[in-house]
Design an enzyme around this catalytic site. Structure first.
Site, PDB file in Angstrom:
ATOM      1  N   HIS A   1     -10.555  -6.451  -1.360  1.00 37.87           N
ATOM      2  CA  HIS A   1     -11.524  -6.290  -0.255  1.00 37.87           C
ATOM      3  C   HIS A   1     -12.742  -5.606  -0.870  1.00 37.87           C
ATOM      4  O   HIS A   1     -12.689  -4.412  -1.183  1.00 37.87           O
ATOM      5  CB  HIS A   1     -10.943  -5.424   0.866  1.00 37.87           C
ATOM      6  CG  HIS A   1      -9.792  -6.052   1.581  1.00 37.87           C
ATOM      7  ND1 HIS A   1      -9.933  -7.147   2.413  1.00 37.87           N
ATOM      8  CD2 HIS A   1      -8.475  -5.746   1.599  1.00 37.87           C
ATOM      9  CE1 HIS A   1      -8.750  -7.477   2.924  1.00 37.87           C
ATOM     10  NE2 HIS A   1      -7.853  -6.654   2.438  1.00 37.87           N
TER      11      HIS A   1
ATOM     12  N   GLU B   1       0.804  -1.229   0.000  1.00 38.10           N
ATOM     13  CA  GLU B   1       0.000   0.000   0.000  1.00 38.10           C
ATOM     14  C   GLU B   1       0.840   1.284   0.000  1.00 38.10           C
ATOM     15  O   GLU B   1       0.666   2.180   0.834  1.00 38.10           O
ATOM     16  CB  GLU B   1      -0.968  -0.024   1.187  1.00 38.10           C
ATOM     17  CG  GLU B   1      -1.910  -1.221   1.110  1.00 38.10           C
ATOM     18  CD  GLU B   1      -2.825  -1.370   2.332  1.00 38.10           C
ATOM     19  OE1 GLU B   1      -3.049  -0.386   3.037  1.00 38.10           O
ATOM     20  OE2 GLU B   1      -3.273  -2.503   2.585  1.00 38.10           O
TER      21      GLU B   1
HETATM   22  O1  G3I Z   1      -1.604  -7.884  18.936  1.00 43.12           O
HETATM   23  C1  G3I Z   1      -2.510  -6.992  19.640  1.00 43.12           C
HETATM   24  C2  G3I Z   1      -2.945  -7.619  20.960  1.00 43.12           C
HETATM   25  O2  G3I Z   1      -1.808  -7.730  21.803  1.00 43.12           O
HETATM   26  C3  G3I Z   1      -4.008  -6.730  21.611  1.00 43.12           C
HETATM   27  O3  G3I Z   1      -4.468  -7.358  22.792  1.00 43.12           O
HETATM   28  C4  G3I Z   1      -5.167  -6.557  20.630  1.00 43.12           C
HETATM   29  C5  G3I Z   1      -6.280  -5.698  21.181  1.00 43.12           C
HETATM   30  O4  G3I Z   1      -5.904  -4.352  21.023  1.00 43.12           O
HETATM   31  O5  G3I Z   1      -4.667  -5.928  19.412  1.00 43.12           O
HETATM   32  C6  G3I Z   1      -3.733  -6.778  18.760  1.00 43.12           C
HETATM   33  O6  G3I Z   1      -3.286  -6.125  17.599  1.00 43.12           O
HETATM   34  C7  G3I Z   1      -4.282  -6.129  16.548  1.00 43.12           C
HETATM   35  C8  G3I Z   1      -3.675  -6.863  15.328  1.00 43.12           C
HETATM   36  O7  G3I Z   1      -4.565  -6.801  14.195  1.00 43.12           O
HETATM   37  C9  G3I Z   1      -3.404  -8.334  15.637  1.00 43.12           C
HETATM   38  O8  G3I Z   1      -4.606  -8.988  15.913  1.00 43.12           O
HETATM   39  C10 G3I Z   1      -4.561  -4.689  16.159  1.00 43.12           C
HETATM   40  O9  G3I Z   1      -5.229  -4.056  17.237  1.00 43.12           O
HETATM   41  C11 G3I Z   1      -5.432  -4.654  14.911  1.00 43.12           C
HETATM   42  O10 G3I Z   1      -5.582  -3.318  14.448  1.00 43.12           O
HETATM   43  C12 G3I Z   1      -4.786  -5.446  13.788  1.00 43.12           C
HETATM   44  O11 G3I Z   1      -5.677  -5.439  12.659  1.00 43.12           O
HETATM   45  C13 G3I Z   1      -5.090  -5.937  11.448  1.00 43.12           C
HETATM   46  C14 G3I Z   1      -5.089  -4.806  10.416  1.00 43.12           C
HETATM   47  O12 G3I Z   1      -4.546  -5.292   9.178  1.00 43.12           O
HETATM   48  C15 G3I Z   1      -4.243  -3.647  10.885  1.00 43.12           C
HETATM   49  O13 G3I Z   1      -4.457  -2.560  10.000  1.00 43.12           O
HETATM   50  C16 G3I Z   1      -5.941  -7.072  10.911  1.00 43.12           C
HETATM   51  O14 G3I Z   1      -5.880  -8.187  11.781  1.00 43.12           O
HETATM   52  C17 G3I Z   1      -5.483  -7.489   9.516  1.00 43.12           C
HETATM   53  O15 G3I Z   1      -6.400  -8.416   8.938  1.00 43.12           O
HETATM   54  C18 G3I Z   1      -5.404  -6.284   8.601  1.00 43.12           C
HETATM   55  O16 G3I Z   1      -4.896  -6.713   7.368  1.00 43.12           O
HETATM   56  C19 G3I Z   1      -4.600  -5.688   6.386  1.00 43.12           C
HETATM   57  C20 G3I Z   1      -3.452  -6.206   5.557  1.00 43.12           C
HETATM   58  O17 G3I Z   1      -2.359  -6.492   6.397  1.00 43.12           O
HETATM   59  C21 G3I Z   1      -3.094  -5.204   4.467  1.00 43.12           C
HETATM   60  N1  G3I Z   1      -4.261  -4.923   3.630  1.00 43.12           N
HETATM   61  C22 G3I Z   1      -5.414  -4.432   4.392  1.00 43.12           C
HETATM   62  C23 G3I Z   1      -5.806  -5.452   5.457  1.00 43.12           C
HETATM   63  C24 G3I Z   1      -7.037  -4.973   6.207  1.00 43.12           C
HETATM   64  O18 G3I Z   1      -6.751  -3.806   6.923  1.00 43.12           O
END
Ligand code: G3I
Length: 552
Positions: free
Chosen positions: A282, A203
């Site tokens: 998406h 991105e």
């Molecule tokens: O690891 C922490 C954990 O320790 C904590 O307890 C929990 C609650 O706050 O958060 C956890 O981190 C989360 C992480 O995913 C792991 O689960 C983050 O808050 C959360 O924001 C993060 O979201 C990810 C997102 O990217 C971040 O922008 C999604 O799982 C993931 O599916 C998403 O994937 C992205 C691709 O990498 C790139 N393309 C877009 C796609 C969707 O945004």
């Protein structure tokens, strides 16, 4: 446009040749692609029979890091269908779910042959503290995949989100560059020979900015050269791994996919080692790319010599009203469309779903709950599972009759109006058939070319395909939109955007999109409008179609 470099030409034919030998379907498609004859889905006429100059490819990075050691007869479900199609079928994987939910692992092993860590391989997850790395979660996914003879795609070395807190604006450019190079070196070295491909940069394009690049810490401190430098560093560390660029919102033709295409072409012409591109996909059932758009994008990136992945597919259904059965049927058609487009295009090597059970989707994490995947929260397969399965057989959704009256303007202005302008129908310039031209446009509400009375024809809700061909007079370029106005209980009609395209006065361009309709109560009127160009610009329209999409 600069002439094509020999390295780009060699990549193109080498990649086509490699894919042509991957399966009979691919062989036919690759030969046609190499001859420069686009498939009928993406153009009106046949392609030129340009001589096929198939050169020997430069040494391509190793493609099969984990050859398919599982015999096809031992496979079932999606994994078997993908092997038969010569394509990869993948899923994003969450380490905690793999650790805590036995069914998650069983379904992942049974249905998928390509695994992408959803979060475990991101910089913030790997190195929360400067100089320290926590590999356990990523190791658990890589170990699992190897036990299941699944291939692995790392995601993602450089992204402006999920960065470690210690990567911040206080760093100098030199410190950031050094940290980046060290991160790439450590991560690729650890998994060398085990991971088939890596998303090196994710991105980096944002056409809403002046530069067209994402305004990230990397762009601000290092400039756009960070993209090239990252790929060259990755190649220096691992000469074999496939290196991908990954992007959101480039499935349909338009400014973002155009910018990304130009960026890829220029980097490749400079010899930057990029092997593939991910079209994240998406999407939502209320509006998603038409087959013609998606296939045209797959094809043009493939013609640069890039392997194309549908890299993060999921299909929201809750952005439009409707009962679950109709929403999930529309979702099935969308998945079939996306997967089918990848199967019939030799340049697309596979599809990765961004998760597979609605119990584990990122979309629920960002507050807008949805059901975007192919298994429900109890791992029961939804209609979308069949959509992927049928798509893997190369069968695409079928288009029904044209639901628009007089869409080819053979009956002149019948059923059409442009109340605030002048409407005239005549033989189309440079194309067969008739076209409607709207002139003396003031840029106001009444400027649109409109057809009302569609409620009976569209009340089944969809999914539908929209297509029209548009051309301008009096301006070299401008935007043309297609919109549906739904009159329901609310005083103002609800506007649903079907498609947007950059039109020109130099030729006809296709305005296309797929969409679904959900109704917020009784709908009393539906109007189709084609509008957009500035006042004084004449808009000509031909071959307007709205067709039901059905999943055979
Ligand atoms: O690891 C922490 C954990 O320790 C904590 O307890 C929990 C609650 O706050 O958060 C956890 O981190 C989360 C992480 O995913 C792991 O689960 C983050 O808050 C959360 O924001 C993060 O979201 C990810 C997102 O990217 C971040 O922008 C999604 O799982 C993931 O599916 C998403 O994937 C992205 C691709 O990498 C790139 N393309 C877009 C796609 C969707 O945004």
């Amino acid at each position: 446009m600069r002439s094509e470099s020999s390295s780009l030409r060699k990549r193109r034919y080498g990649a086509l040749l490699a894919r042509a030998l991957s399966s009979p379907v691919a062989l036919l498609g690759a030969v046609s692609a190499a001859c420069g004859s686009p498939s009928p889905a993406a153009s009106e006429g046949g392609g030129s029979g340009a001589p096929v100059e198939v050169e020997t490819a430069e040494s391509q990075p190793s493609d099969e890091r984990a050859p398919d050691v599982v015999a096809e007869q031992e496979l079932v479900g999606l994994r078997r269908a993908a092997r038969a199609a010569g394509k990869l079928i993948g899923a994003a994987v969450e380490a905690p779910a793999l650790r805590d939910d036995a069914t998650y692992g069983e379904v992942l092993a049974r249905e998928f042959d390509y695994v992408t860590p959803e979060d475990a391989a991101k910089w913030g997850a790997l190195s929360p503290a400067a100089g320290a790395y926590a590999w356990d979660d990523l190791d658990s996914i890589v170990d699992f995949a190897e036990r299941q003879s699944q291939k692995i795609k790392g995601h993602t070395l450089i992204w402006h989100q999920q960065l470690p807190a210690w990567v911040n604006e206080a760093m100098t450019a030199e410190q950031l560059r050094a940290a980046l190079e060290s991160h790439i070196e450590l991560t690729l070295t650890r998994y060398r020979g085990r991971v088939r491909a890596w998303d090196v940069v994710n991105e980096a394009v944002d056409v809403s900015t002046e530069s067209g690049y994402t305004d990230s810490i990397f762009w601000r401190k290092l400039g756009p050269s960070y993209i090239e430098d990252a790929f060259r560093r990755a190649r220096a560390v691992d000469p074999d791994v496939l290196l991908f660029y990954n992007e959101v919102g480039i499935e349909r033709m338009g400014p973002k996919s155009d910018f990304t295409y130009t960026l890829m072409r220029e980097l490749l012409e400079r010899g930057v080692p990029i092997d593939g591109i991910g079209l994240q996909s998406h999407v939502s059932t209320h509006r998603y790319p038409a087959e013609s758009d998606l296939r045209a994008n797959i094809r043009r990136f493939a013609e640069l010599g890039l392997r194309v992945n549908i890299s993060e597919a999921d299909v929201r259904t809750l952005l439009m009203p409707g009962d679950q059965a109709s929403r999930w049927q529309a979702q099935r058609v969308a998945f079939q469309q996306i997967v089918g487009a990848c199967v019939v295009e030799p340049g697309c090597e596979g599809v990765t779903l961004w998760g597979f059970s609605d119990a584990y989707t990122w979309i629920n994490d960002d507050g807008s709950a949805d059901d975007p995947l192919i298994f429900d929260r109890t791992y029961a397969p939804k209609p979308a599972y069949d959509g992927v399965l049928v798509g893997l057989s190369g069968v695409l959704p079928e288009l029904g009759e044209n639901l628009v009256a007089n869409g080819d303007f053979a009956l002149d202005e019948e059923s059409w109006s442009a109340p605030g302008a002048v409407l005239a129908v005549a033989d189309a310039i440079d194309r067969n058939g008739r076209a409607a031209c709207v002139s003396e446009r003031t840029g106001g509400e009444g400027d649109a070319l409109a057809q009302t009375g569609l409620v009976d024809r569209l009340s089944m809700g969809g999914p539908f395909s929209f297509s029209a061909w548009v051309r301008l007079r009096g301006a070299p370029s401008d935007t043309v939109n297609a919109t549906l106005l739904l009159q329901e209980a609310a005083p103002q009609p609800r506007a649903l955007s079907l498609a947007t395209v950059g039109a020109t006065d130099a030729g006809w361009v296709q305005l296309a999109g797929y969409f679904g309709l959900g109704f917020e109560g009784a709908v009393t009127a539906i109007t189709l409008e084609l509008h957009g160009p500035a006042a004084g610009v004449e808009l000509c329209v031909a071959d307007v179609r709205v067709q039901a999409l059905t999943a055979p």
